[in-house]
Design an enzyme around this catalytic site. Sequence first.
Site, short mmCIF file in Angstrom:
data_model
loop_
_atom_site.label_atom_id
_atom_site.label_comp_id
_atom_site.label_asym_id
_atom_site.label_seq_id
_atom_site.Cartn_x
_atom_site.Cartn_y
_atom_site.Cartn_z
N ARG A 247 11.95 -52.08 -29.92
CA ARG A 247 13.08 -51.29 -30.44
C ARG A 247 13.84 -50.66 -29.28
NH1 ARG A 247 9.30 -46.18 -32.21
NH2 ARG A 247 9.76 -44.95 -30.35
N TYR A 381 7.27 -36.12 -17.40
CA TYR A 381 8.24 -37.23 -17.50
C TYR A 381 9.08 -37.32 -16.22
CZ TYR A 381 11.98 -40.00 -19.76
OH TYR A 381 12.90 -40.97 -20.10
N LYS A 385 9.52 -40.52 -13.62
CA LYS A 385 10.81 -41.21 -13.47
C LYS A 385 11.34 -41.10 -12.03
CE LYS A 385 11.02 -42.78 -17.66
NZ LYS A 385 10.94 -44.22 -17.93
N THR A 416 18.99 -43.52 -29.13
CA THR A 416 17.82 -44.29 -29.58
C THR A 416 16.94 -43.37 -30.42
OG1 THR A 416 16.37 -43.68 -27.76
CG2 THR A 416 17.76 -45.63 -27.42
N1 LIG Z 1 16.89 -42.91 -24.80
C1 LIG Z 1 17.27 -42.26 -23.71
O1 LIG Z 1 18.21 -41.45 -23.76
C2 LIG Z 1 16.60 -42.51 -22.39
C3 LIG Z 1 17.07 -41.79 -21.28
C4 LIG Z 1 16.48 -42.01 -20.05
C5 LIG Z 1 15.45 -42.93 -19.92
N2 LIG Z 1 15.00 -43.60 -21.00
C6 LIG Z 1 13.90 -44.56 -20.81
O2 LIG Z 1 14.23 -45.80 -21.37
C7 LIG Z 1 13.04 -46.47 -21.81
C8 LIG Z 1 13.20 -46.87 -23.26
O3 LIG Z 1 13.47 -45.70 -24.02
P1 LIG Z 1 13.89 -45.74 -25.58
O4 LIG Z 1 14.80 -44.60 -25.79
O5 LIG Z 1 14.31 -47.10 -25.99
O6 LIG Z 1 12.47 -45.35 -26.23
P2 LIG Z 1 11.86 -45.75 -27.62
O7 LIG Z 1 10.80 -44.74 -27.89
O8 LIG Z 1 12.92 -45.95 -28.68
O9 LIG Z 1 11.19 -47.17 -27.32
C9 LIG Z 1 10.14 -47.31 -26.39
C10 LIG Z 1 9.32 -48.54 -26.72
O10 LIG Z 1 8.22 -48.60 -25.79
C11 LIG Z 1 7.05 -48.88 -26.53
N3 LIG Z 1 5.86 -48.36 -25.86
C12 LIG Z 1 5.53 -47.07 -25.67
N4 LIG Z 1 4.32 -46.98 -25.10
C13 LIG Z 1 3.87 -48.25 -24.93
C14 LIG Z 1 2.68 -48.80 -24.41
N5 LIG Z 1 1.70 -48.03 -23.96
N6 LIG Z 1 2.57 -50.15 -24.38
C15 LIG Z 1 3.54 -50.95 -24.85
N7 LIG Z 1 4.71 -50.48 -25.36
C16 LIG Z 1 4.86 -49.14 -25.40
C17 LIG Z 1 7.27 -48.20 -27.87
O11 LIG Z 1 6.41 -48.71 -28.88
C18 LIG Z 1 8.73 -48.47 -28.12
O12 LIG Z 1 8.95 -49.70 -28.81
C19 LIG Z 1 11.90 -45.50 -21.55
O13 LIG Z 1 11.28 -45.80 -20.33
C20 LIG Z 1 12.60 -44.16 -21.47
O14 LIG Z 1 11.87 -43.22 -20.72
C21 LIG Z 1 15.55 -43.41 -22.24
#
Ligand SMILES: NC(=O)c1ccc[n+]([C@@H]2O[C@H](COP(=O)([O-])OP(=O)(O)OC[C@H]3O[C@@H](n4cnc5c(N)ncnc54)[C@H](O)[C@@H]3O)[C@@H](O)[C@H]2O)c1
Length: 475
Positions: A247, A381, A385, A416
């Site tokens: 997702r 976190y 990062k 998201t």
């Molecule tokens: N959404 C934001 O605004 C944002 C901002 C900065 C960084 N990020 C980074 O982007 C990446 C994706 O974020 P997102 O918003 O899509 O998050 P999300 O929570 O919607 O999706 C993360 C996905 O990673 C999977 N996951 C988590 N732990 C896992 C594990 N141990 N093994 C396998 N899969 C695992 C989850 O099941 C999920 O499908 C992350 O690294 C997050 O830190 C997101």
Amino acid sequence: MSDRYLEFANSPLGKSIATSLGLPAAPRLRRAKSGYAAQPLAERAVLLGGSGKGELAAQLLGALDGAGAGVQIVPTHPGLAPIKHAAAAAGINLKSEPGAEDRAAAAFALVYDATGLSGPASLRELYDFYQSRVGRIPGSGRVLVLSRAPAEYKDAAGRAASQALRGFVRSLAKEVGKKGITVNLLEVGRAADELLAGPVRFFLSEHAAFITGQVLPLAGPFAAARPLQEFTSPLGGKVAVVTGAARGIGAAIAATLAREGAQVVGIDRPQEEGALGQTLAAFNGLGLPLDITAADAPARIAQELGKLGGADIVVHNAGITRDKMLKNMPSHFWDQVLDVNFGAILRINDKLLADGLKDGARLVCISSIGGIGGNAGQTNYGATKAGVIGYVEALAPELARRGGAINAVAPGFIETQMTAAMPAVPREVGRRLSSLGQGGLPIDIAEAVTFFAGPLAAAANGCTLRVCGQNYFGA
Ligand SMILES: NC(=O)c1ccc[n+]([C@@H]2O[C@H](COP(=O)([O-])OP(=O)(O)OC[C@H]3O[C@@H](n4cnc5c(N)ncnc54)[C@H](O)[C@@H]3O)[C@@H](O)[C@H]2O)c1
């Protein structure tokens, strides 16, 4: 995960109410609707300028002409000699910029070769080029400045002028973001001159709609120069693995790599197997339900990739948050975040570097602006990062020796499930406090990852690119 204010501010009534009340602008960004085109700038005009001794005139002209752009110049511009010389040598037709009244013919992008700037006084050339024209750039237009990195200058004045460009670009991005215009700086190492066409194409295209106020160093170390040849479906025949692909951002990354031709292996936690299958079915991706922190995860990933002959692209996207102020943070919150976001990446890469990566492999790690600016309640976190940023810098020479590269993308606020779970007030602040006045979409991160995964980014290694609409946090 919808941004209601963005819808409101772009409706006819909402626009006039927002303007009269002085509410923040949230322009509708023009994003790419399909995959890479052979000529992404066809039927678009780009105004090209440069300082007198600009060193990138030939490469820039080649990049713009190859991308289909019509190149305009300012006939009275003092820095024209290298541009005219290069255009004559390449048989490229230059057009004079149209008058202010001819809006239809106005350039959508203003590109400036600043490699020849030599000190504070020479920065006046930059002012002269942009000052009277910046107000005429259409919505979702582009400003792109190219320079040498400050460290490449031996004299203090040249170095200072180069550094000054960073402040210019970051400030201008904040001025024009409300029109959806992006402003970025490429710092080009001499060894990267012949690889410029890729980054120029990307930053001027609609694939880079949410990237603004950024400085991207193109200085290597990187593999032997491979001038851009594959324009469409550049990832055809490549095997890509994406973690957290069920997702959000990971699903968009998987779909975008597949859009450009890659065979994708998507990994997510076993409890997400259904969602993972659904996501991957849309582009015949292969699913591997697996917790990346499991002891056998590196071996199982290597084994799966072995069946496909190894990986060309590895994207470490899976990530979690467990927010608490440090004084209240239980140790398992610390441990979980450190392990998923950081420890697992190193363990998987160690295994794949020994067994599972093809020569020339591209690795991309997802960082966060939280790792650059820091956030209260996110010591765990933020540490992971930021750690990822140091990790890609450290591993870049090793990947270069193998003909590949490793880079990071640092998302800002992206719409998201992760951000939908935030409390309403910080969520609204996170979205709006940026030059583009809105959160990004998962596709914005996916486009940047796809850039680093493919031939357009042959000159980038060890870099971290923020994709955040110039979010004011950590700016
Ligand atoms: N959404 C934001 O605004 C944002 C901002 C900065 C960084 N990020 C980074 O982007 C990446 C994706 O974020 P997102 O918003 O899509 O998050 P999300 O929570 O919607 O999706 C993360 C996905 O990673 C999977 N996951 C988590 N732990 C896992 C594990 N141990 N093994 C396998 N899969 C695992 C989850 O099941 C999920 O499908 C992350 O690294 C997050 O830190 C997101």
